[in-house]
Design an enzyme around this catalytic site. Sequence first.
Site, PDB file in Angstrom:
ATOM      1  N   GLY A  11       0.809  -1.210   0.000  1.00  0.00           N
ATOM      2  CA  GLY A  11       0.000   0.000   0.000  1.00  0.00           C
ATOM      3  C   GLY A  11       0.842   1.260   0.000  1.00  0.00           C
ATOM      4  O   GLY A  11       1.910   1.311   0.627  1.00  0.00           O
ATOM      5  N   SER A  12       0.354   2.289  -0.703  1.00  0.00           N
ATOM      6  CA  SER A  12       1.077   3.571  -0.755  1.00  0.00           C
ATOM      7  C   SER A  12       0.237   4.707  -0.181  1.00  0.00           C
ATOM      8  O   SER A  12       0.444   5.863  -0.519  1.00  0.00           O
ATOM      9  CB  SER A  12       1.458   3.899  -2.212  1.00  0.00           C
ATOM     10  OG  SER A  12       0.281   4.010  -3.018  1.00  0.00           O
ATOM     11  N   GLY A  13      -0.703   4.358   0.686  1.00  0.00           N
ATOM     12  CA  GLY A  13      -1.477   5.383   1.375  1.00  0.00           C
ATOM     13  C   GLY A  13      -0.683   5.939   2.546  1.00  0.00           C
ATOM     14  O   GLY A  13       0.543   5.840   2.595  1.00  0.00           O
ATOM     15  N   PHE A  14      -1.387   6.502   3.520  1.00  0.00           N
ATOM     16  CA  PHE A  14      -0.689   7.094   4.664  1.00  0.00           C
ATOM     17  C   PHE A  14       0.124   6.052   5.425  1.00  0.00           C
ATOM     18  O   PHE A  14       1.270   6.299   5.804  1.00  0.00           O
ATOM     19  CB  PHE A  14      -1.698   7.765   5.594  1.00  0.00           C
ATOM     20  CG  PHE A  14      -2.276   9.036   5.038  1.00  0.00           C
ATOM     21  CD1 PHE A  14      -1.521  10.197   4.985  1.00  0.00           C
ATOM     22  CD2 PHE A  14      -3.571   9.071   4.557  1.00  0.00           C
ATOM     23  CE1 PHE A  14      -2.032  11.357   4.462  1.00  0.00           C
ATOM     24  CE2 PHE A  14      -4.103  10.239   4.030  1.00  0.00           C
ATOM     25  CZ  PHE A  14      -3.336  11.383   3.976  1.00  0.00           C
ATOM     26  N   GLU A 175     -17.665  16.645   5.359  1.00  0.00           N
ATOM     27  CA  GLU A 175     -16.862  17.560   4.546  1.00  0.00           C
ATOM     28  C   GLU A 175     -17.491  17.780   3.171  1.00  0.00           C
ATOM     29  O   GLU A 175     -17.537  18.909   2.661  1.00  0.00           O
ATOM     30  CB  GLU A 175     -15.446  17.009   4.397  1.00  0.00           C
ATOM     31  CG  GLU A 175     -14.634  17.038   5.687  1.00  0.00           C
ATOM     32  CD  GLU A 175     -13.379  16.196   5.615  1.00  0.00           C
ATOM     33  OE1 GLU A 175     -12.506  16.372   6.475  1.00  0.00           O
ATOM     34  OE2 GLU A 175     -13.272  15.347   4.700  1.00  0.00           O
ATOM     35  N   ALA A 323      -6.528   9.227   8.875  1.00  0.00           N
ATOM     36  CA  ALA A 323      -5.132   9.287   8.440  1.00  0.00           C
ATOM     37  C   ALA A 323      -4.149   9.230   9.604  1.00  0.00           C
ATOM     38  O   ALA A 323      -3.132   8.528   9.532  1.00  0.00           O
ATOM     39  CB  ALA A 323      -4.902  10.557   7.618  1.00  0.00           C
ATOM     40  N   GLN A 324      -4.438   9.954  10.677  1.00  0.00           N
ATOM     41  CA  GLN A 324      -3.481  10.028  11.774  1.00  0.00           C
ATOM     42  C   GLN A 324      -3.252   8.678  12.442  1.00  0.00           C
ATOM     43  O   GLN A 324      -2.138   8.355  12.860  1.00  0.00           O
ATOM     44  CB  GLN A 324      -3.953  11.051  12.820  1.00  0.00           C
ATOM     45  CG  GLN A 324      -2.865  11.507  13.780  1.00  0.00           C
ATOM     46  CD  GLN A 324      -1.665  12.118  13.084  1.00  0.00           C
ATOM     47  OE1 GLN A 324      -1.810  12.858  12.130  1.00  0.00           O
ATOM     48  NE2 GLN A 324      -0.470  11.797  13.542  1.00  0.00           N
TER      49      GLN A 324
END
Length: 342
Positions: A11-14, A175, A323-324
């Site tokens: 994976g290349s996400g966060f 959002e 994300a955090q």
Amino acid sequence: MSARHRVVIIGSGFGGLFGAKALKGSDVEVTVIAKTTHHLFQPLLYQVATGILSQGEIAPATREILRHQRNATVLLGEVTEIDLARRQVTATLLRRNVVTDYDSLIVAAGAHTTYFGNDHFAFHAPGMKSIDDALELRGRIFGAFELAELAAARGMPFEDLLTFVVVGGGPTGVEMAGQIAELAHRTLKRDFRAISSQHARVILVDAAEQVLGGFGKRLGTRAQVALRKRGVEVMLGAMVTDVGERTITVKIDGEEKVIGSATKIWAAGVRANPLAETLAAQSGAELDRAGRVGVLPDLSLPGHPEVFVVGDMMSLDELPGVAQVAIQGAKYAAKTIDARLR
């Protein structure tokens, strides 16, 4: 065979990106395997969908980000199999299988949109998990205003064209609803002649009793007040039962209500990447309702201390899929790997 410790990151996400970067100073070989060529800053997808940002601003190339990290290699491909016994990962690219061995594994393959068994909803109510999704929604949102302008100029009804329904009261839904309201009520208010974009309806629908349910009642109440100040209609305790081309049907207080709407956005839920099921089947770990795999406090897979699961695929202490959490989890996994080697 290399003598250096081999770390494979899926994976290349966060989770994947920050895990790789956290290993920059470690005596390891890092291989990042991802099915896209870019790292997606997913929290800003709603701004691409509403025309504020271009896709390139939130999707830099993974190779470019890691180009100065000499111990990192990027492989393009979709991981289809993980063999915990052999410590191998199989990825597919252009119908060709590539097998990569590992000593340590960080699985950060993320999640996808779920329609809770109603996958046919997707045609009329796209989710928002990728750049393609955001661009599709951008076309639908701006296209609705254009069609409404055309209909109004010809004396035809257009109310459903100016009704936007966002399903899901989590961070993405909140959002998105707020930004569409901002777009309609402020940004576009002088751009049309036959319609007034300020008359557009933005409705946020959720089956729960508050928005941002995973963030506590206080924050949820404040978000709901802020949405209503922006002109968003918040409809809680409402379950979607049907989605059509120009309608969406919700069940609230036991009664079904049909809302005329040409543009629907689905942000109601996600399910972990199917690789979570593979890990659970081989390790005996439990899966939660969202398909996330249960991990130990150090984020490792039960019975496999060399395998770490982070981000949206991980189930631990009811941590939210934001994300955090993925970033901190990946950094912790990298730190643990480095500490074991030292």
